[in-house]
Structure formats: C-alpha cells, structure tokens
Design a protein around this motif. Structure first.
Motif, mmCIF file in Angstrom:
data_model
loop_
_atom_site.group_PDB
_atom_site.id
_atom_site.type_symbol
_atom_site.label_atom_id
_atom_site.label_comp_id
_atom_site.label_asym_id
_atom_site.label_seq_id
_atom_site.Cartn_x
_atom_site.Cartn_y
_atom_site.Cartn_z
ATOM 1 N N PRO A 22 1.340 7.823 1.672
ATOM 2 C CA PRO A 22 0.699 9.137 0.978
ATOM 3 C C PRO A 22 2.251 9.785 0.728
ATOM 4 C CG PRO A 22 -0.635 8.860 2.997
ATOM 5 C CD PRO A 22 0.758 7.570 2.858
ATOM 6 N N LYS A 23 2.204 10.534 -0.785
ATOM 7 C CA LYS A 23 3.356 11.133 -1.532
ATOM 8 C C LYS A 23 4.044 12.265 -0.480
ATOM 9 C CE LYS A 23 4.960 13.086 -5.693
ATOM 10 N NZ LYS A 23 4.449 13.284 -7.001
ATOM 11 N N PRO A 77 1.200 12.931 7.830
ATOM 12 C CA PRO A 77 0.279 13.707 7.200
ATOM 13 C C PRO A 77 0.662 15.049 7.218
ATOM 14 C CG PRO A 77 -1.179 12.200 8.330
ATOM 15 C CD PRO A 77 -0.026 12.200 8.816
ATOM 16 N N LYS A 114 0.863 -1.166 -0.070
ATOM 17 C CA LYS A 114 0.033 0.026 -0.113
ATOM 18 C C LYS A 114 0.971 1.320 0.065
ATOM 19 C CE LYS A 114 -3.666 -2.505 2.652
ATOM 20 N NZ LYS A 114 -4.275 -2.281 3.880
ATOM 21 N N ALA A 139 -6.702 12.261 4.249
ATOM 22 C CA ALA A 139 -8.157 11.855 3.710
ATOM 23 C C ALA A 139 -7.868 10.456 2.653
ATOM 24 C CB ALA A 139 -8.870 12.715 3.151
ATOM 25 N N LYS A 140 -6.605 10.859 1.976
ATOM 26 C CA LYS A 140 -6.148 9.909 0.762
ATOM 27 C C LYS A 140 -5.671 8.480 1.222
ATOM 28 C CE LYS A 140 -6.266 13.265 -3.251
ATOM 29 N NZ LYS A 140 -5.264 13.796 -3.963
ATOM 30 N N THR A 141 -5.123 8.601 2.388
ATOM 31 C CA THR A 141 -4.268 7.135 2.735
ATOM 32 C C THR A 141 -5.141 5.941 2.881
ATOM 33 O OG1 THR A 141 -2.779 6.212 4.577
ATOM 34 C CG2 THR A 141 -4.686 7.596 5.266
ATOM 35 N N THR A 142 -4.739 5.027 2.203
ATOM 36 C CA THR A 142 -5.362 3.682 2.235
ATOM 37 C C THR A 142 -4.959 2.689 3.428
ATOM 38 O OG1 THR A 142 -3.453 2.653 0.834
ATOM 39 C CG2 THR A 142 -5.495 3.753 -0.167
ATOM 40 N N GLU A 190 -5.836 16.474 3.181
ATOM 41 C CA GLU A 190 -6.129 15.878 1.840
ATOM 42 C C GLU A 190 -5.029 14.765 2.093
ATOM 43 O OE1 GLU A 190 -5.706 16.723 -2.863
ATOM 44 O OE2 GLU A 190 -4.753 18.174 -1.582
ATOM 45 N N SER A 191 -3.958 14.980 2.534
ATOM 46 C CA SER A 191 -2.927 13.841 2.603
ATOM 47 C C SER A 191 -3.616 12.736 3.341
ATOM 48 C CB SER A 191 -1.603 14.104 3.197
ATOM 49 O OG SER A 191 -0.624 13.159 3.452
ATOM 50 N N LYS A 194 -8.793 8.168 10.697
ATOM 51 C CA LYS A 194 -8.716 9.222 10.164
ATOM 52 C C LYS A 194 -9.335 10.666 10.811
ATOM 53 C CE LYS A 194 -8.157 7.511 5.527
ATOM 54 N NZ LYS A 194 -8.672 7.343 4.157
#
Length: 461
Positions: free
Chosen positions: A103-104, A111, A100, A118-121, A115-116, A128
């Motif tokens: 986050p970039k 984070p 997985k 929210a996007k993490t899997t 946004e970072s 979150k």
C-alpha cells in the motif's frame, strides 16, 4: 601533545576524525589526530564500484534524506550539485507466485489509515478485521524494551504482521521481529499508541514526518555514495590517515593507551575512538572484564548480488522500484532492488541493473555462504527469471558477502551497550565505542554518532 586515535575508517570513524580536525583548526590546539583503517580504502560498508556504464554500491546504497545530520554536512562539503534523489516508484512483495503492491501510504508496511488497510491485497478480510483491534485496545504493558514483533502482532494481528509488515521491516533491520526491540527499530510507534490510542491513527496524524521532500526520500551522489567519504578525506588537514594498517591490540598504560599494529608499530594515545564492529573491538581490547558483554552483541550476514544486462530498463514492471519476498514466495532471495529504475545515475544508458539480497535469516543461507561467486550469480539469475521473467547474459555483476558484519539489534541490545559503556568508563575512561554495532545502522545515524563522539573527546581535551 595529546594524541587521539580513531580506529576504523567507516563513515562513523571518518565523521569523528573530520569533526576533530575542524575543532583542531578552529582552536589552534596542538593535538595529534590519527585514523587507522585495516583495508586499503576508507568507507567501511560504503563502497561505490564503477564498471562501464554502471555504478554499483557494494554496501549501503542511499541516505535517508529527512535525517537531520546529512543536510548540513552536504552543504559544508559543497556537494549540493552532486546530490541525486531516488526516482518515484512503488514497492512490491513477492507472495504466492506473484508481485503484489505494498500500500502506497504504508510506513514500513504499517497502514496509515483504514483506507490503506482496506485496499491491501496482501491480507485477507479476516486479517483486516483483526487489525482494527488497534483502534479500541489500550497499551497497558508494552515498553520500548519489548519486542517490536509482539507489539505489532498484539495490536494489528498476526496476519498483517507476517504478510505485510515483517517482510518490509525485516528488509531494513536484520533479524526476526520477535527478537528486535521497539527502541531499536520504530520507537515512535509506541509513542503514537500511547498518545493517540492507535498505531494507525498516530501514523495518520504524523504523515508529514514521513513524507520528507515529497518523493525524494533517499539521496545519493552522481558518482556514488563514496563521493561523501572522498570529499571528507579531501577536506581534512593535519591528520594522519593510515590505510592498510590493522590494529592487533590496545593496552592500557597508566592514563594512556598503547595501540599496537599487526606490522609491529605502535602509537601511544590519550583517547581512542573504537569505530569498528563489536567483535573486532572485543578482539583488540582483550579484556576479560568486558568479554561477557561483547559476547552478548550479535551480528548477522547478508550477501548482495548485482546483475547488469544489455537490456532496456523498460523490461521491468511499470512504476516499480523493487520487491521483498514473503514467506510464501518460492524465490531464494529476500529482496530485490531495481537499481537502474530507482537510481537513474547508476546506469548511464538506462540499461537494466538489478540488485538481490540474501540474508542469514534465509533458510538457504548456509549453502549460499559457502557458494562461489559464479554459483551465487546463477542463483540470482534464477530468481530474476522467476520473479520478473527476464533472461539473458549479464554484462556485469558484483557479489559482496558481508559475513557476520551486519549488526543485529536483538531484544537486549540496548541494555548490553549500556553495560559496556559503564565498564569502559570505569576501566578504560579514555576509550569510546562508536558506530553501527552499537548506536544505529543508517548513514545519518552513524554521522551523528561520529560527531557526538568527537565532541566528547574535545570536551575532555
């Protein structure tokens, strides 16, 4: 004539000697400079192994490009044309049987924006929501000497810490987050929390500090990291470098010190820089007044296994440079770097080169530590098959066991070092500790520490 002895030929000791000889040359001082190293080559945890078309770093594999000490040194040594940077790529966490993406924009898994987050899997919706506590909870109790794990968990929630931050941060610092201080890991996160009211907001406001040279966050050299040590050694004049010369004991004699070697030889020194692991320093000093402090410093262990294949690098997942394992992974390794992807200079024909790490925090480490190199290679190949689906016969491998050699900056580390400094100043005023056992694990940190210790010596002189 005064004599300065540097004990330990790792990057800190070599940096100290390099600065001392520059000072000697500049001032025309009549001092004797000696460096002793127990092994047959300089470098310590920096050692580049060349095998066919592959370059494998048995210890550290890169230097943080944004750290202040490294740039000027590279220019001074005229190594600019030899510098190479890491390739762009994303990192993964192996969790629940799959890779997985981290986050970039995350910094050590933390984070840098909503946004970072929210996007993490890697984290559930509940995890979150729990992390949002960071935005409305003030810091009223945490200081730099508190646990980084407790600090992050309190404000960002346990799930985010356990599933995303801890695997990354533990991949950099040896030990459990609960046992590591904020000061010895990420002290700026405490500053951000206090200044901006939020760790996440603080990282967002200071993004530029973590961007470095775009994607060029880490650097090495075309011929491997040993290039740096080799060039420093080449540039040193009027110094004595004794390789394969182990120190047995250091004893005080009036205002001087006697350095006695295992071979029976000895040197009388006015100043000594002890740039060796804390347990080795404890062994050579043999002084009861500081044994208690040395006993409180801790080391951990790590095993590194390189595996090279006669396969194309394209066998690896697209745009990735490696992964870290989470607690829910069935893999034995703690982390895996896709070296040929991350560092193109390590594989001249773009063939697959992979490096796996096994740490002493690993539940399986006790059995791994007593395993043969052949057995460790089998474990590594199994991990590669499970995580990447790659099978095949290796064309090269390199196994390195750094047993009880990796500093562990536990929660009381800084205070222990301070007490050691005070006792040495009182009882051994001509001796200074230096190196990663005490002051920082990164190569730039070690270079800076070596330079600072050399400056202290020259001020005394």
């Amino acid at each position: 004539m005064k004599t300065v002895v540097v004990i330990g030929g790792g990057i800190t000791g070599v940096s100290a000697l390099y600065e001392l000889q520059k000072w000697k040359k500049k001032t025309g001082s009549n001092i004797r400079l000696v460096l002793t190293e127990a092994t047959e080559e300089l470098g310590g945890k920096i050692r580049s192994v060349h095998d066919g078309d592959f370059i494998m770093e048995s210890g550290a594999d890169s230097i943080v490009a944004r750290k202040g000490y490294i740039g000027p040194l590279i220019e001074e040594l005229e190594l600019q044309s030899e510098v190479v940077y890491n390739a762009t790529g994303r990192s993964f966490i192996h969790s629940d049987g799959e890779l997985k993406l981290i986050p970039k924009e995350a910094v050590f898994g933390v984070p840098t924006s909503i946004e970072s987050l929210a996007k993490t899997t890697l984290v559930s919706a509940e995890g979150k929501v729990a992390a949002l506590k960071d935005f409305y909870t003030k810091n009223e109790t945490f200081t730099a000497d508190d646990s980084i794990g407790e600090f992050l968990g309190h404000f960002l929630g346990q799930e985010l810490v356990e599933k995303q931050i801890a695997p990354v941060l533990s991949g950099v610092y040896s030990g459990k987050l609960a046992d590591l201080t904020i000061a010895s890991t990420l002290p700026y996160l405490l500053d951000y929390k206090n200044k901006y009211g939020s760790i996440i907001r603080g990282l967002s406001e200071n993004k530029k500090a973590f961007q470095g040279n775009g994607d060029k966050k880490f650097l090495s050299f075309k011929g491997g990291l040993s290039t740096l040590l080799n060039r420093m050694e080449e540039r040193m004049e009027e110094v004595e470098i004794r390789k394969g010369t182990e120190v047995e004991v250091v004893t005080k004699k009036g205002d001087t010190y006697i350095v006695t070697f295992v071979n029976g030889e000895s040197i009388i020194a006015d100043y000594i820089i002890l740039s060796i692991p804390h347990n080795a320093a404890q062994r050579v000093l043999k002084d009861s007044t500081i044994q208690r402090e040395f006993d409180q410093l801790k080391n951990s262990s790590i095993i590194s296994v390189y595996v090279g294949f006669n396969l194309a690098d394209s066998e690896l997942p697209k745009d990735g440079t490696g992964f870290i394992t989470a607690g829910t992974s069935e893999l034995t390794c703690n982390a895996c770097t896709w070296t040929s992807r991350k560092w193109e200079h390590t594989s001249k024909k773009n063939h697959l080169l992979i490096r796996l790490f096994y740490k002493s925090t690993n539940p399986a480490f006790a059995s791994l530590q007593t395993a043969t190199e052949e057995e460790l290679l089998k474990v590594a190949l199994k991990d590669i098959k499970i995580s990447l689906g790659i099978t095949g016969t290796p064309v090269t491998s390199e196994v390195t066991n750094w047993s009880d050699m990796m500093p562990n900056y536990h929660i009381h580390h800084r205070k222990v070092v301070q007490r050691l400094e005070e006792k040495l100043e009182k009882d051994f005023p001509g001796i200074r500790l230096a190196g990663c056992s005490y002051y920082g694990v990164g190569i730039p940190d070690c270079i800076g520490n070596g330079q600072a210790t050399a400056k202290w010596v020259t001020e005394q002189l």
